[in-house]
Design an enzyme around this catalytic site. Structure first.
Site, PDB file in Angstrom:
ATOM      1  CD  GLU A 141     -13.982 -46.610  34.270  1.00  0.00           C
ATOM      2  OE1 GLU A 141     -14.755 -46.424  33.303  1.00  0.00           O
ATOM      3  OE2 GLU A 141     -14.245 -47.383  35.195  1.00  0.00           O
TER       4      GLU A 141
ATOM      5  CG  ASP B  72     -21.823 -46.050  31.415  1.00  0.00           C
ATOM      6  OD1 ASP B  72     -22.865 -46.237  32.079  1.00  0.00           O
ATOM      7  OD2 ASP B  72     -20.998 -46.959  31.187  1.00  0.00           O
TER       8      ASP B  72
ATOM      9  CE1 TYR C 142     -19.107 -44.534  33.614  1.00  0.00           C
ATOM     10  CE2 TYR C 142     -17.123 -44.394  32.254  1.00  0.00           C
ATOM     11  CZ  TYR C 142     -17.962 -45.112  33.094  1.00  0.00           C
ATOM     12  OH  TYR C 142     -17.640 -46.404  33.428  1.00  0.00           O
TER      13      TYR C 142
END
Length: 381
Positions: free
Chosen positions: A50, A151, A133
Site C-alpha cells: 500500500e 483514495d 486510506y
C-alpha cells in the site's frame, strides 16, 4: 449520522445498497487482478504494498515489492535496516519520505506493540506515515474489519455514483466520501469491496480515457444515467511544478574515480548520493541572467569558482558539453547542466559525505532518479 442532504446527496435505501455490493463483488470475483500482495493476508506485506502504491503504478511496484520483502522479510528487519540499504531498496520509486516513515513505523511496532502488527484501525492509524486510506486498506484486507479505504480512485467512482458536487482534491471534502463508503462497504467482505473499487477506479473509471459503458456498476451511477460523466469528479487542476536550474559537477580523478556527495541538506533526496550539485538559480538571479521563466546557466566561470570554494578542490575544467538532464518532481522541475573537471591525483577527502567512487562501484550507493539520469547522459547510454 452524516447529513448527506446537506451536501446534495441522496443516499440509497438498503435494498439498493445490497444490490450494489452484490454487483460489484461479482464483477471483482470474475475480473480481479492477480497481484502478489493479494496472495497473502500478512498485514506487514499488505502495508508494504500500500505504501509503494502511493504515487506509483502497479507495474512499477511489483519488482520493488518482491525485492523489499526479500531484503526485509519482517518488521524487525525493516526496523533495524541501515539507511544505505533502506534507500537502495527504494531507489527509483521516489517520494522517499515514504520509506523513512515506514522504518519509523516499524520501530514503533517493535517498541509499542511487541513486534506484532496492530490489528485494530486506531492503532494502525497511529503508526508513522499511515493515513486514513492506508489504515482502512490494511484493516479491511488483512483483518477483515469494515473500514473504508478512500483514495482518489474511490472518490472518483463515488463522485460519479452520486454526482457529488464537491472538489475531490480538497482535503476538507474527504469526509463526504468517507461517509458514503461507511454506508456502502460490505461488512462481510470489506477487503474485497475496497479492492474492487480500487480496480474499478484505476481502469474502467480511471482518470484518463474512462470507459463508463463497461462499468459493472453503471446502472447505479447517477452520472452515467444522467449523461454527466464528463463533469465528475470535480477537481481543481494542480499547480505546475516550479522550474529550477541545477548545476552538476562531474569531477574525475586520475584513477578514473568520480566525486560523489551524500545529500544531507534537506528532505528532498536526503541520504542519496550524487555528483555534487547546487541550485543555479541563486547565482543566475545575482547576475540577472533570466530568460523567460527559467534562469539559464551562462557564466560557467562563476559556477566553477563556486565548486572550488565549496569543495576546496581545483580541477582542470573541460569544455566538453553534455545533454541537459531534466527531471520533474511534484513541486519542482529540474533542468540540470553538467560541467566536467579532472583532478590530477586523488585528493584526500576530509568529509564523510564525500567519496571517490569508480563507476563499477556505483551500484553500491543509493542513487535517486536524477543521478541515474546524469550517469546515463554523461556516459552516453
Amino acid at each position: 449520522m452524516f447529513d448527506f442532504e446537506k451536501y446534495g446527496i441522496t443516499m440509497w435505501d438498503e435494498e439498493k445498497i445490497a444490490s450494489f455490493r452484490r454487483t460489484l463483488l461479482a464483477w471483482y470475483d470474475q475480473e480481479k487482478r492477480d497481484l502478489p500482495w493479494r496472495r497473502t493476508s500478512d498485514p506487514y506485506a499488505i502495508w508494504v504494498s500500500e505504501i509503494m502504491l502511493q504515487q506509483t503504478q502497479v507495474i512499477t511496484v511489483i519488482p520493488y515489492y518482491e525485492r523489499f520483502l526479500n531484503w526485509f522479510p519482517t518488521v524487525a528487519d525493516l526496523a533495524e535496516a541501515s539507511e544505505e540499504k533502506l534507500l537502495k531498496a527504494w531507489e527509483g520509486l521516489g517520494y522517499y519520505s515514504r520509506v523513512r516513515n515506514m522504518q519509523t513505523a516499524a520501530q514503533q511496532i517493535m517498541t509499542k506493540f511487541g513486534g506484532q502488527f496492530p490489528n485494530n484501525h486506531a492503532d494502525i492509524l497511529s503508526l508513522q506515515g499511515i493515513g486514513p486510506y492506508t489504515a482502512g486498506a490494511i484493516a479491511s484486507i488483512a483483518f477483515g474489519l469494515p473500514e473504508p479505504a478512500v483514495d482518489g480512485n474511490v472518490m472518483r467512482v463515488m463522485a460519479r455514483l452520486f454526482e457529488v458536487d464537491h472538489d475531490i482534491g480538497n482535503p476538507a471534502n474527504r469526509k463526504i466520501f468517507q461517509a458514503i463508503m461507511e454506508v456502502l462497504i460490505d461488512p462481510d467482505r470489506p477487503g474485497d469491496f475496497n479492492q474492487a473499487l480500487m480496480d474499478l477506479g484505476t481502469d474502467i473509471e480511471g482518470p484518463k480515457n474512462p470507459r463508463p459503458e463497461e462499468s459493472p456498476v453503471r446502472a447505479f451511477s447517477a452520472a452515467y444515467l444522467n449523461g454527466t460523466m464528463d463533469k465528475y469528479p470535480i477537481k481543481e487542476p494542480k499547480k505546475k511544478p516550479r522550474p529550477l536550474a541545477i548545476q552538476a559537477y562531474i569531477i574525475q580523478n586520475k584513477k578514473g574515480e568520480f566525486l560523489l556527495e551524500k545529500n544531507t541538506k534537506g528532505k528532498l533526496l536526503e541520504g542519496f548520493w550524487s555528483f555534487p550539485i547546487c541550485e543555479a538559480n541563486l547565482v543566475s538571479q545575482q547576475l540577472n541572467l533570466f530568460e523567460e521563466d527559467l534562469p539559464v546557466v551562462r557564466d560557467q566561470l562563476t559556477q566553477q569558482q563556486i565548486f572550488e570554494e565549496s569543495y576546496q578542490l581545483k580541477p582542470n575544467w573541460s569544455d566538453q558539453t553534455f545533454p541537459e538532464v531534466k527531471h520533474t518532481f511534484s513541486h519542482q522541475k529540474w533542468q540540470i547542466v553538467m560541467t566536467e573537471g579532472h583532478i590530477e591525483r586523488a585528493s584526500d577527502l576530509n568529509n564523510a559525505n564525500l567519496a571517490w567512487v569508480s563507476p563499477e562501484d556505483f551500484s553500491n550507493y543509493p542513487f535517486a532518479t536524477p543521478q541515474k539520469k546524469m550517469v546515463e547522459a554523461y556516459f552516453g547510454k
